[in-house]
Design a protein around this motif. Sequence first.
Motif, PDB file in Angstrom:
ATOM      1  N   TYR A  43       0.827  -1.211   0.000  1.00  0.00           N
ATOM      2  CA  TYR A  43       0.000   0.000   0.000  1.00  0.00           C
ATOM      3  C   TYR A  43       0.862   1.262   0.000  1.00  0.00           C
ATOM      4  CZ  TYR A  43       0.882   0.245   5.082  1.00  0.00           C
ATOM      5  OH  TYR A  43       1.464   0.329   6.323  1.00  0.00           O
ATOM      6  N   ALA A  94      -3.866   9.320   3.768  1.00  0.00           N
ATOM      7  CA  ALA A  94      -4.577   8.347   2.942  1.00  0.00           C
ATOM      8  C   ALA A  94      -3.757   7.069   2.801  1.00  0.00           C
ATOM      9  CB  ALA A  94      -4.870   8.927   1.566  1.00  0.00           C
ATOM     10  N   THR A 122      -3.832   3.707   0.402  1.00  0.00           N
ATOM     11  CA  THR A 122      -4.433   3.114  -0.797  1.00  0.00           C
ATOM     12  C   THR A 122      -3.684   1.843  -1.181  1.00  0.00           C
ATOM     13  OG1 THR A 122      -3.073   4.564  -2.182  1.00  0.00           O
ATOM     14  CG2 THR A 122      -5.303   5.297  -1.688  1.00  0.00           C
ATOM     15  N   ALA A 172     -10.002   1.312  -9.986  1.00  0.00           N
ATOM     16  CA  ALA A 172     -10.304   2.013  -8.733  1.00  0.00           C
ATOM     17  C   ALA A 172     -11.798   2.120  -8.483  1.00  0.00           C
ATOM     18  CB  ALA A 172      -9.687   3.409  -8.756  1.00  0.00           C
ATOM     19  N   ARG A 220     -12.934  -0.428  -6.031  1.00  0.00           N
ATOM     20  CA  ARG A 220     -12.268  -0.418  -4.735  1.00  0.00           C
ATOM     21  C   ARG A 220     -12.958   0.595  -3.818  1.00  0.00           C
ATOM     22  NH1 ARG A 220      -9.068  -2.995  -0.937  1.00  0.00           N
ATOM     23  NH2 ARG A 220      -7.644  -1.533   0.062  1.00  0.00           N
ATOM     24  N   ILE A 260     -13.708   3.206  -0.764  1.00  0.00           N
ATOM     25  CA  ILE A 260     -12.884   4.179  -0.063  1.00  0.00           C
ATOM     26  C   ILE A 260     -13.672   4.692   1.139  1.00  0.00           C
ATOM     27  CG2 ILE A 260     -13.636   6.089  -1.558  1.00  0.00           C
ATOM     28  CD1 ILE A 260     -10.781   7.252  -1.200  1.00  0.00           C
ATOM     29  N   ASP A 265      -9.820   1.330   0.766  1.00  0.00           N
ATOM     30  CA  ASP A 265      -8.843   2.380   0.981  1.00  0.00           C
ATOM     31  C   ASP A 265      -9.356   3.272   2.106  1.00  0.00           C
ATOM     32  OD1 ASP A 265      -7.249   1.414  -1.057  1.00  0.00           O
ATOM     33  OD2 ASP A 265      -8.058   2.778  -2.568  1.00  0.00           O
ATOM     34  N   ASN A 279      -8.228  12.464  -7.080  1.00  0.00           N
ATOM     35  CA  ASN A 279      -7.716  11.098  -7.132  1.00  0.00           C
ATOM     36  C   ASN A 279      -8.573  10.158  -7.978  1.00  0.00           C
ATOM     37  OD1 ASN A 279      -5.339  10.974  -5.007  1.00  0.00           O
ATOM     38  ND2 ASN A 279      -6.928  12.287  -4.150  1.00  0.00           N
ATOM     39  N   ARG A 337     -11.750   9.211  -7.959  1.00  0.00           N
ATOM     40  CA  ARG A 337     -12.510   8.220  -7.189  1.00  0.00           C
ATOM     41  C   ARG A 337     -14.018   8.487  -7.205  1.00  0.00           C
ATOM     42  NH1 ARG A 337      -8.998   5.009  -4.122  1.00  0.00           N
ATOM     43  NH2 ARG A 337     -10.822   3.628  -4.079  1.00  0.00           N
ATOM     44  N   SER A 395     -15.998   5.230  -7.204  1.00  0.00           N
ATOM     45  CA  SER A 395     -15.709   4.225  -6.179  1.00  0.00           C
ATOM     46  C   SER A 395     -16.828   4.173  -5.152  1.00  0.00           C
ATOM     47  CB  SER A 395     -14.397   4.565  -5.457  1.00  0.00           C
ATOM     48  OG  SER A 395     -13.312   4.573  -6.337  1.00  0.00           O
TER      49      SER A 395
END
Length: 505
Positions: free
Chosen positions: A53, A77, A79, A86, A89, A91, A143, A187, A189, A192
């Motif tokens: 990570y 953070a 990840t 992503a 995944r 978060i 994450d 990022n 995301r 996500s």
Amino acid sequence: MRKRVYLFLLLLCFTSIGYTQTPPAINDTTPIPAPVKSVTKHSITINGKLINYTATAGAIILKNEKDEQVALYGYTAYTKDGEADAAKRPITFSYNGGPGSSSMWLHLGVMGPRKVVVNDPYDNPPPPYKMEDNMNSILDVSDIVMIDPVGTGLSHAVGKAKNKDFWGVDQDIKSVSWFIKQYVTDNDRWNSPKFLLGESYGTMRSAGVANYLQENLGLAVNGIVLVSVVLDLRTLTFQQGDDISYPLHLPTYAATAWYHNKLANKPADLNAFLKEVRTFASGEYLAALTKGDQLTDAEKDNIATKLASYTGLSKDYLLKANLRVNEPQFTQELLRNEHMTVGRLDSRYKGINQDLLSEYSVFDPQSSAVSPPFVASFMNYYYGDLKVDKSNVYHVNAYSAEGFDWDWKHAKNGGGGDPVTPNTGTDLAEAMSHNPNLRVLVLNGLYDLATPFFATEYTFDHLSLEKKLKQNVTFKYYNAGHMMYVEPASAAAFKKDVADFITGK
């Protein structure tokens, strides 16, 4: 006394810590600093699987809804490396409460990949303290972004903004929401699965943030994890003329007396005992308090007898208290004859009572026991393992910051000018109603006197949710306190409960 109790209850996380430093004074305009960013690579094995990570610690320049630069906003953070998509995944955005607390407690207690080892529920020896890989981190399934609100961590106002612009129920909701949107954008995301995980006042924040993100920024979250919950502050504050806090604290008083063997006839089954106390608290006891001065002497004597059997306090003390014992009175009285006081954040803890004549407890043994190892270990980790430049001062909390004074007004509770105790349960109900797929996980410590579990149950029973939405709410209970994750068995259960919630099991 009323003011003293109110303030005592508002500062929900570690107000006694003396490890703070005051953020820089803000003039009319504070120069815009450069963002802070330290990137390091690590690995951990969780549940037999190796996870490589990236840790990113630092602060971004936060912009408000007018695209103005208003704060240097700190975060850390974690990840997982090697994720091809992503969007698949999850978060999780996480923070503590206070208001005015950094995210250090959750960060090093259960969320991050490293944790501090404490001697729960006892005192801890002086340094050096032990750090170890955190097998209970959720990094294997999500994450993680630990957020430090303005006045904590590296976060402070910049430009024309002032720190006080962020210190209030609504102001805080907006700034945390802006940070989440900006992080998601920076990022990549947006697609996500997203979760919020807040502790204590952080639960009040989460309810507002989930709704603000959804209604104002077009960002829906998949789920909210509420750890040691307060949404309706009225349930905690023992306000004069409002008796609701007394019955809502009673089951936790009973659990505490049970744990410390102060009950004359200690039941074998704690959960069955607490079910009985809940029934008495919301029935006979609440009805008696509602009668006020109309309660007869015989009725009062009967209620005092039952309270004594549930709380371990003497009948004489309860009669003198007019059947109404607030939290700092209880924590001071229960073990007074042993020259001890019990913890507020976790009533399993006990410490030396130096003033046996005092009506109220003046310190929290749990906070005193865990604060030094947490603070020392976090600073060593932040500037060592995460390699943040030491010129960036990390503030554990904002309590000694210049001008720190929380604005408790909340627009959704009415703007008629009359004082109203804030309640973001309104926000949560709206968020769940507008997004029927939003799920909520509620985590409670049985020995938490700061945010008692029965007060949480009462709050959720008064959200006026449609029945079909109630199936989206799950309650979990732990044999520990406010920071249930410092107790090893509870930490493992916490991880399983949160991981299952995120993965939809």
